[in-house]
Design a protein around this motif. Structure first.
Motif, PDB file in Angstrom:
ATOM      1  N   ILE A   1       0.858  -1.181   0.000  1.00  0.00           N
ATOM      2  CA  ILE A   1       0.000   0.000   0.000  1.00  0.00           C
ATOM      3  C   ILE A   1       0.898   1.235   0.000  1.00  0.00           C
ATOM      4  CG2 ILE A   1      -1.889   1.209   1.154  1.00  0.00           C
ATOM      5  CD1 ILE A   1      -2.563  -1.710   0.341  1.00  0.00           C
ATOM      6  N   CYS A   2       0.631   2.180  -0.915  1.00  0.00           N
ATOM      7  CA  CYS A   2       1.378   3.438  -1.011  1.00  0.00           C
ATOM      8  C   CYS A   2       0.420   4.597  -0.763  1.00  0.00           C
ATOM      9  CB  CYS A   2       2.004   3.605  -2.388  1.00  0.00           C
ATOM     10  SG  CYS A   2       3.179   2.313  -2.813  1.00  0.00           S
ATOM     11  N   VAL A   3       0.840   5.530   0.091  1.00  0.00           N
ATOM     12  CA  VAL A   3       0.009   6.687   0.419  1.00  0.00           C
ATOM     13  C   VAL A   3       0.779   7.943   0.030  1.00  0.00           C
ATOM     14  CG1 VAL A   3      -1.316   7.858   2.209  1.00  0.00           C
ATOM     15  CG2 VAL A   3      -0.922   5.390   2.366  1.00  0.00           C
ATOM     16  N   PHE A   4       0.224   8.704  -0.925  1.00  0.00           N
ATOM     17  CA  PHE A   4       0.854   9.927  -1.408  1.00  0.00           C
ATOM     18  C   PHE A   4       0.176  11.196  -0.904  1.00  0.00           C
ATOM     19  CE2 PHE A   4       2.140   6.785  -4.573  1.00  0.00           C
ATOM     20  CZ  PHE A   4       3.488   7.058  -4.698  1.00  0.00           C
ATOM     21  N   LYS A   5      -1.127  11.148  -0.622  1.00  0.00           N
ATOM     22  CA  LYS A   5      -1.859  12.343  -0.193  1.00  0.00           C
ATOM     23  C   LYS A   5      -1.271  12.851   1.126  1.00  0.00           C
ATOM     24  CE  LYS A   5      -6.345  11.390  -2.257  1.00  0.00           C
ATOM     25  NZ  LYS A   5      -7.763  11.156  -1.968  1.00  0.00           N
TER      26      LYS A   5
ATOM     27  N   ILE B   1      -0.984  -0.822  -4.386  1.00  0.00           N
ATOM     28  CA  ILE B   1      -2.270  -0.161  -4.267  1.00  0.00           C
ATOM     29  C   ILE B   1      -1.993   1.278  -3.853  1.00  0.00           C
ATOM     30  CG2 ILE B   1      -4.512  -0.143  -3.112  1.00  0.00           C
ATOM     31  CD1 ILE B   1      -3.906  -2.684  -4.852  1.00  0.00           C
ATOM     32  N   ILE B   2      -2.443   2.232  -4.654  1.00  0.00           N
ATOM     33  CA  ILE B   2      -2.302   3.647  -4.333  1.00  0.00           C
ATOM     34  C   ILE B   2      -3.549   4.039  -3.551  1.00  0.00           C
ATOM     35  CG2 ILE B   2      -1.924   5.974  -5.232  1.00  0.00           C
ATOM     36  CD1 ILE B   2       0.282   3.862  -5.968  1.00  0.00           C
ATOM     37  N   ALA B   3      -3.371   4.339  -2.259  1.00  0.00           N
ATOM     38  CA  ALA B   3      -4.510   4.586  -1.373  1.00  0.00           C
ATOM     39  C   ALA B   3      -5.082   5.981  -1.560  1.00  0.00           C
ATOM     40  CB  ALA B   3      -4.084   4.382   0.072  1.00  0.00           C
ATOM     41  N   ASP B   4      -6.405   6.048  -1.696  1.00  0.00           N
ATOM     42  CA  ASP B   4      -7.130   7.315  -1.689  1.00  0.00           C
ATOM     43  C   ASP B   4      -7.774   7.549  -0.327  1.00  0.00           C
ATOM     44  OD1 ASP B   4      -6.605   8.050  -4.359  1.00  0.00           O
ATOM     45  OD2 ASP B   4      -8.209   6.737  -5.062  1.00  0.00           O
ATOM     46  N   ASP B   5      -8.181   6.464   0.340  1.00  0.00           N
ATOM     47  CA  ASP B   5      -8.774   6.516   1.687  1.00  0.00           C
ATOM     48  C   ASP B   5      -8.243   5.361   2.493  1.00  0.00           C
ATOM     49  OD1 ASP B   5     -10.546   8.712   1.723  1.00  0.00           O
ATOM     50  OD2 ASP B   5     -12.020   7.573   0.580  1.00  0.00           O
ATOM     51  N   VAL B   6      -7.975   5.616   3.776  1.00  0.00           N
ATOM     52  CA  VAL B   6      -7.593   4.574   4.719  1.00  0.00           C
ATOM     53  C   VAL B   6      -8.509   4.733   5.918  1.00  0.00           C
ATOM     54  CG1 VAL B   6      -5.780   3.614   6.174  1.00  0.00           C
ATOM     55  CG2 VAL B   6      -5.187   4.569   3.940  1.00  0.00           C
TER      56      VAL B   6
END
Length: 140
Positions: free
Chosen positions: A86-90, A131-136
């Protein structure tokens, strides 16, 4: 006229075969077609989140385990575990994940799947899926 005939034929085929035809929306100016790439995962965090990337392009990554349960031939129940990167960029989400998400915690991820390649130590190209996360969504 020809377009009207095609639409009428599609309508007739759809009624006969219980099939729906969706019109393809294409922005004629840019030739961009609409598509869907949506992933929802519910599982447990496999390791503490890590900061990666550079100062200009920071990212937080962690692993997520999901399970598939099935019945084996002899009647035994088995469980297969899949691991997801899981990758989180925001920025705000990235900070919250890094500061509050812990190993073993249950979370739900909404995002999109991304395929890429990277070079290993020997210079060989290796495939990578994330997976590019938009919400967690955190669970207690």
């Amino acid at each position: 006229m020809f377009r009207k005939v095609i639409l009428e034929a599609r309508s007739q085929i759809g009624r006969l075969n219980n099939v729906r035809f969706l019109s393809q929306e294409v922005n004629e100016a840019t030739k961009i077609e609409k598509t869907v790439n949506n992933v929802t995962l519910l599982g447990r965090v496999g390791a503490e989140p890590q900061k990666r990337g550079s100062a200009e392009h920071p990212v937080v990554i962690f692993s997520l385990a999901t399970h598939t349960n099935y019945k084996y031939e002899r009647g035994d129940f088995m469980q297969k575990t899949d691991w997801h990167k899981i990758c989180v960029f925001k920025p705000n989400l990235r900070d919250a994940v890094y500061n509050y998400l812990r190993k073993g915690q249950r979370v739900m991820i909404n995002g999109r799947i991304s395929y890429s390649e990277f070079k290993d130590e020997e210079g060989n190209s290796r495939p990578s899926t994330a997976i590019i996360a938009d919400d967690v969504i955190f669970f207690q």
